[in-house]
Design an enzyme around this catalytic site. Structure first.
Site, PDB file in Angstrom:
ATOM      1  N   ASP A 245     -71.141  12.735 -26.763  1.00 24.01           N
ATOM      2  CA  ASP A 245     -71.745  13.966 -26.235  1.00 24.01           C
ATOM      3  C   ASP A 245     -72.284  13.703 -24.842  1.00 24.01           C
ATOM      4  O   ASP A 245     -73.493  13.610 -24.628  1.00 24.01           O
ATOM      5  CB  ASP A 245     -72.849  14.457 -27.179  1.00 24.01           C
ATOM      6  CG  ASP A 245     -72.300  14.921 -28.513  1.00 24.01           C
ATOM      7  OD1 ASP A 245     -71.143  15.392 -28.549  1.00 24.01           O
ATOM      8  OD2 ASP A 245     -73.014  14.818 -29.523  1.00 24.01           O
TER       9      ASP A 245
ATOM     10  N   LYS B 228     -65.880  10.764 -31.396  1.00 23.94           N
ATOM     11  CA  LYS B 228     -65.796  12.218 -31.506  1.00 23.94           C
ATOM     12  C   LYS B 228     -65.907  12.839 -30.121  1.00 23.94           C
ATOM     13  O   LYS B 228     -66.873  12.597 -29.391  1.00 23.94           O
ATOM     14  CB  LYS B 228     -66.927  12.750 -32.400  1.00 23.94           C
ATOM     15  CG  LYS B 228     -66.854  14.262 -32.592  1.00 23.94           C
ATOM     16  CD  LYS B 228     -67.779  14.721 -33.697  1.00 23.94           C
ATOM     17  CE  LYS B 228     -69.171  15.059 -33.256  1.00 23.94           C
ATOM     18  NZ  LYS B 228     -69.269  16.315 -32.484  1.00 23.94           N
TER      19      LYS B 228
ATOM     20  N   ASP C  22     -63.452  17.533 -32.007  1.00 26.09           N
ATOM     21  CA  ASP C  22     -64.359  18.478 -32.676  1.00 26.09           C
ATOM     22  C   ASP C  22     -64.493  19.759 -31.849  1.00 26.09           C
ATOM     23  O   ASP C  22     -65.493  19.963 -31.166  1.00 26.09           O
ATOM     24  CB  ASP C  22     -65.715  17.782 -32.877  1.00 26.09           C
ATOM     25  CG  ASP C  22     -66.696  18.636 -33.668  1.00 26.09           C
ATOM     26  OD1 ASP C  22     -66.258  19.563 -34.384  1.00 26.09           O
ATOM     27  OD2 ASP C  22     -67.907  18.364 -33.571  1.00 26.09           O
ATOM     28  N   LEU C  23     -63.457  20.600 -31.911  1.00 32.11           N
ATOM     29  CA  LEU C  23     -63.495  21.849 -31.136  1.00 32.11           C
ATOM     30  C   LEU C  23     -63.705  23.066 -32.034  1.00 32.11           C
ATOM     31  O   LEU C  23     -63.763  24.185 -31.546  1.00 32.11           O
ATOM     32  CB  LEU C  23     -62.215  21.986 -30.292  1.00 32.11           C
ATOM     33  CG  LEU C  23     -61.993  20.843 -29.281  1.00 32.11           C
ATOM     34  CD1 LEU C  23     -60.683  21.062 -28.503  1.00 32.11           C
ATOM     35  CD2 LEU C  23     -63.153  20.723 -28.296  1.00 32.11           C
TER      36      LEU C  23
ATOM     37  N   ASP D  97     -60.048  31.333 -35.070  1.00 32.27           N
ATOM     38  CA  ASP D  97     -59.225  32.372 -34.442  1.00 32.27           C
ATOM     39  C   ASP D  97     -58.224  32.864 -35.480  1.00 32.27           C
ATOM     40  O   ASP D  97     -58.282  32.446 -36.644  1.00 32.27           O
ATOM     41  CB  ASP D  97     -58.520  31.762 -33.201  1.00 32.27           C
ATOM     42  CG  ASP D  97     -58.313  32.795 -32.096  1.00 32.27           C
ATOM     43  OD1 ASP D  97     -57.851  33.909 -32.421  1.00 32.27           O
ATOM     44  OD2 ASP D  97     -58.602  32.501 -30.926  1.00 32.27           O
ATOM     45  N   ILE D  98     -57.293  33.705 -35.058  1.00 34.33           N
ATOM     46  CA  ILE D  98     -56.276  34.186 -36.010  1.00 34.33           C
ATOM     47  C   ILE D  98     -55.394  33.001 -36.430  1.00 34.33           C
ATOM     48  O   ILE D  98     -55.281  32.009 -35.691  1.00 34.33           O
ATOM     49  CB  ILE D  98     -55.432  35.338 -35.417  1.00 34.33           C
ATOM     50  CG1 ILE D  98     -54.748  34.906 -34.109  1.00 34.33           C
ATOM     51  CG2 ILE D  98     -56.291  36.574 -35.184  1.00 34.33           C
ATOM     52  CD1 ILE D  98     -53.737  35.907 -33.578  1.00 34.33           C
ATOM     53  N   PRO D  99     -54.780  33.099 -37.619  1.00 34.19           N
ATOM     54  CA  PRO D  99     -54.021  31.954 -38.139  1.00 34.19           C
ATOM     55  C   PRO D  99     -52.992  31.386 -37.160  1.00 34.19           C
ATOM     56  O   PRO D  99     -52.888  30.160 -37.011  1.00 34.19           O
ATOM     57  CB  PRO D  99     -53.347  32.523 -39.395  1.00 34.19           C
ATOM     58  CG  PRO D  99     -54.280  33.596 -39.870  1.00 34.19           C
ATOM     59  CD  PRO D  99     -54.843  34.216 -38.615  1.00 34.19           C
TER      60      PRO D  99
ATOM     61  N   THR E 157     -52.883  31.373 -33.883  1.00 38.59           N
ATOM     62  CA  THR E 157     -53.501  30.655 -32.758  1.00 38.59           C
ATOM     63  C   THR E 157     -54.076  29.329 -33.232  1.00 38.59           C
ATOM     64  O   THR E 157     -53.910  28.292 -32.574  1.00 38.59           O
ATOM     65  CB  THR E 157     -54.605  31.536 -32.130  1.00 38.59           C
ATOM     66  OG1 THR E 157     -53.994  32.759 -31.726  1.00 38.59           O
ATOM     67  CG2 THR E 157     -55.254  30.868 -30.936  1.00 38.59           C
TER      68      THR E 157
ATOM     69  N   THR F 233     -75.434  24.156 -39.241  1.00 38.96           N
ATOM     70  CA  THR F 233     -76.760  23.767 -39.748  1.00 38.96           C
ATOM     71  C   THR F 233     -77.884  24.409 -38.943  1.00 38.96           C
ATOM     72  O   THR F 233     -79.036  24.367 -39.349  1.00 38.96           O
ATOM     73  CB  THR F 233     -76.938  22.240 -39.729  1.00 38.96           C
ATOM     74  OG1 THR F 233     -76.440  21.756 -38.490  1.00 38.96           O
ATOM     75  CG2 THR F 233     -76.221  21.577 -40.873  1.00 38.96           C
TER      76      THR F 233
ATOM     77  N   ARG G 155     -80.131   9.433 -38.871  1.00 41.42           N
ATOM     78  CA  ARG G 155     -81.231   8.822 -38.111  1.00 41.42           C
ATOM     79  C   ARG G 155     -81.820   7.686 -38.922  1.00 41.42           C
ATOM     80  O   ARG G 155     -81.914   7.792 -40.155  1.00 41.42           O
ATOM     81  CB  ARG G 155     -82.353   9.845 -37.845  1.00 41.42           C
ATOM     82  CG  ARG G 155     -81.973  10.983 -36.914  1.00 41.42           C
ATOM     83  CD  ARG G 155     -81.730  10.489 -35.485  1.00 41.42           C
ATOM     84  NE  ARG G 155     -81.420  11.560 -34.557  1.00 41.42           N
ATOM     85  CZ  ARG G 155     -80.195  12.029 -34.323  1.00 41.42           C
ATOM     86  NH1 ARG G 155     -79.156  11.542 -34.962  1.00 41.42           N
ATOM     87  NH2 ARG G 155     -80.002  12.974 -33.432  1.00 41.42           N
TER      88      ARG G 155
ATOM     89  N   GLN H 144     -82.383  17.480 -34.748  1.00 43.90           N
ATOM     90  CA  GLN H 144     -81.912  17.458 -36.139  1.00 43.90           C
ATOM     91  C   GLN H 144     -83.114  17.682 -37.048  1.00 43.90           C
ATOM     92  O   GLN H 144     -84.116  16.993 -36.949  1.00 43.90           O
ATOM     93  CB  GLN H 144     -81.254  16.110 -36.473  1.00 43.90           C
ATOM     94  CG  GLN H 144     -80.026  15.788 -35.639  1.00 43.90           C
ATOM     95  CD  GLN H 144     -78.783  16.568 -36.060  1.00 43.90           C
ATOM     96  OE1 GLN H 144     -78.860  17.494 -36.861  1.00 43.90           O
ATOM     97  NE2 GLN H 144     -77.643  16.221 -35.492  1.00 43.90           N
TER      98      GLN H 144
ATOM     99  N   GLY I  17     -74.670  10.295 -32.716  1.00 46.67           N
ATOM    100  CA  GLY I  17     -74.609  10.513 -31.271  1.00 46.67           C
ATOM    101  C   GLY I  17     -75.723   9.782 -30.556  1.00 46.67           C
ATOM    102  O   GLY I  17     -75.640   8.588 -30.266  1.00 46.67           O
TER     103      GLY I  17
HETATM  104  O1  C5P Z   1     -76.959  12.991 -31.365  1.00 44.70           O
HETATM  105  P1  C5P Z   1     -76.677  13.282 -32.813  1.00 44.70           P
HETATM  106  O2  C5P Z   1     -76.556  12.051 -33.673  1.00 44.70           O
HETATM  107  O3  C5P Z   1     -77.626  14.314 -33.378  1.00 44.70           O
HETATM  108  O4  C5P Z   1     -75.221  13.935 -32.764  1.00 44.70           O
HETATM  109  C1  C5P Z   1     -74.612  14.474 -33.884  1.00 44.70           C
HETATM  110  C2  C5P Z   1     -73.278  15.037 -33.529  1.00 44.70           C
HETATM  111  O5  C5P Z   1     -72.789  15.747 -34.659  1.00 44.70           O
HETATM  112  C3  C5P Z   1     -73.261  16.038 -32.385  1.00 44.70           C
HETATM  113  O6  C5P Z   1     -72.004  15.891 -31.725  1.00 44.70           O
HETATM  114  C4  C5P Z   1     -73.342  17.386 -33.063  1.00 44.70           C
HETATM  115  O7  C5P Z   1     -72.664  18.388 -32.360  1.00 44.70           O
HETATM  116  C5  C5P Z   1     -72.616  17.131 -34.358  1.00 44.70           C
HETATM  117  N1  C5P Z   1     -73.014  17.975 -35.462  1.00 44.70           N
HETATM  118  C6  C5P Z   1     -74.306  18.052 -35.957  1.00 44.70           C
HETATM  119  N2  C5P Z   1     -74.609  18.855 -37.005  1.00 44.70           N
HETATM  120  C7  C5P Z   1     -73.654  19.554 -37.587  1.00 44.70           C
HETATM  121  C8  C5P Z   1     -72.352  19.487 -37.127  1.00 44.70           C
HETATM  122  C9  C5P Z   1     -72.065  18.667 -36.061  1.00 44.70           C
HETATM  123  O8  C5P Z   1     -75.198  17.408 -35.445  1.00 44.70           O
HETATM  124  N3  C5P Z   1     -73.954  20.291 -38.636  1.00 44.70           N
END
Ligand code: C5P
Length: 232
Positions: free
Chosen positions: A10, A32, A59-60, A64-66, A68, A123, A182, A191, A211
């Site tokens: 990130d 990722k 992770d995009l 969208d429609i099926p 695409t 989340t 964490r 989080q 991340g």
């Molecule tokens: O920095 P951190 O460990 O919080 O990063 C977690 C990664 O997981 C980020 O790329 C975040 O977009 C992704 N993510 C998340 N919670 C989700 C889905 C994806 O933190 N429910």
């Protein structure tokens, strides 16, 4: 050996991403690449990370429609990523076509198909946020509903928060990928509900996404090694 550690790149651009990849490639399972880095650098950053010998989780979160989504999944498969995400709220037709597209494209190229991971409820959304968009359910019930739809549509994996891990592991034998990891002394950042890497693996996660606790550490490599030691 299966390496369950996925590091989220990130970061805003190529330079920071490649610096992390150089430090971390020998110890992590996958990197990722999400919307921020992909929007700045495009597919060339995916190719560059792959050419370092690492695996990529793109992770995009396609929604969208099926037609695409299945074309986007085919393009991601041709790039050579190992995992990618789609929104399960796109419905069963979209998910079935996405999964079929991953398999067909991989077969054409004679490579392993990527795992198409379903994203259920973000989340960041609480019951009030669901209500606002016309969903009269708790996040937990909605996650389970969408997870069942995803599994019945043939998806082989889901992204889920630590909060949902035990419920989904009890229900399904599919790949579960869990962010929100964490250790006791990490900053939680934004989080809300977290688990340690060890707790998540014990609760049934096949992969954990980390991340900031790695990328923002003074020594990212030793931060990654500490996490791996805690789960081995
Ligand atoms: O920095 P951190 O460990 O919080 O990063 C977690 C990664 O997981 C980020 O790329 C975040 O977009 C992704 N993510 C998340 N919670 C989700 C889905 C994806 O933190 N429910």
């Amino acid at each position: 050996m299966h390496n369950p550690l996925i590091v989220a790149l990130d970061v805003p651009g190529r330079e920071q991403a490649i610096r992390l990849v150089e430090k971390l490639a020998p110890v992590v399972g996958l990197f990722k690449i999400g919307s921020e880095l992909f929007t700045s650098e495009g597919p060339s950053i995916v190719k560059e990370v792959l050419s370092s010998g690492s695996k990529v989780f793109l992770d995009l979160k396609y929604y969208d429609i099926p037609a695409t989504v299945s074309n986007a999944v085919a393009a991601a498969t041709r790039l050579g990523v190992s995992m990618l995400t789609i929104h399960t709220s796109g419905g069963s037709k979209m998910m079935k076509e996405a999964e079929a597209s991953a398999i067909a494209t991989a077969n054409q190229k004679n490579i392993q198909p990527p795992i198409v991971l379903g994203v259920t409820v973000l989340t960041s959304m609480a019951a009030e946020d669901l209500d606002e968009i016309g969903i009269n359910s708790t996040p937990q019930r909605q996650v389970l509903r969408l997870a069942k739809l995803a599994v019945n549509s043939g998806l082989r994996g889901l992204v889920c928060s630590p909060l949902e891990l035990e419920m989904l592991r009890y229900e399904f034998q599919i790949t579960l990928v869990t962010p929100g990891i964490r250790s006791a002394d990490d900053s939680k950042n934004d989080q809300k509900r977290t688990m340690t890497a060890q707790e998540a693996i014990r609760a049934g996660a096949n992969y954990i996404v980390v991340g900031r606790p790695i990328c923002a550490a003074p020594d990212p490599r030793s931060a990654a090694e500490r996490i791996l030691d805690s789960i081995r």
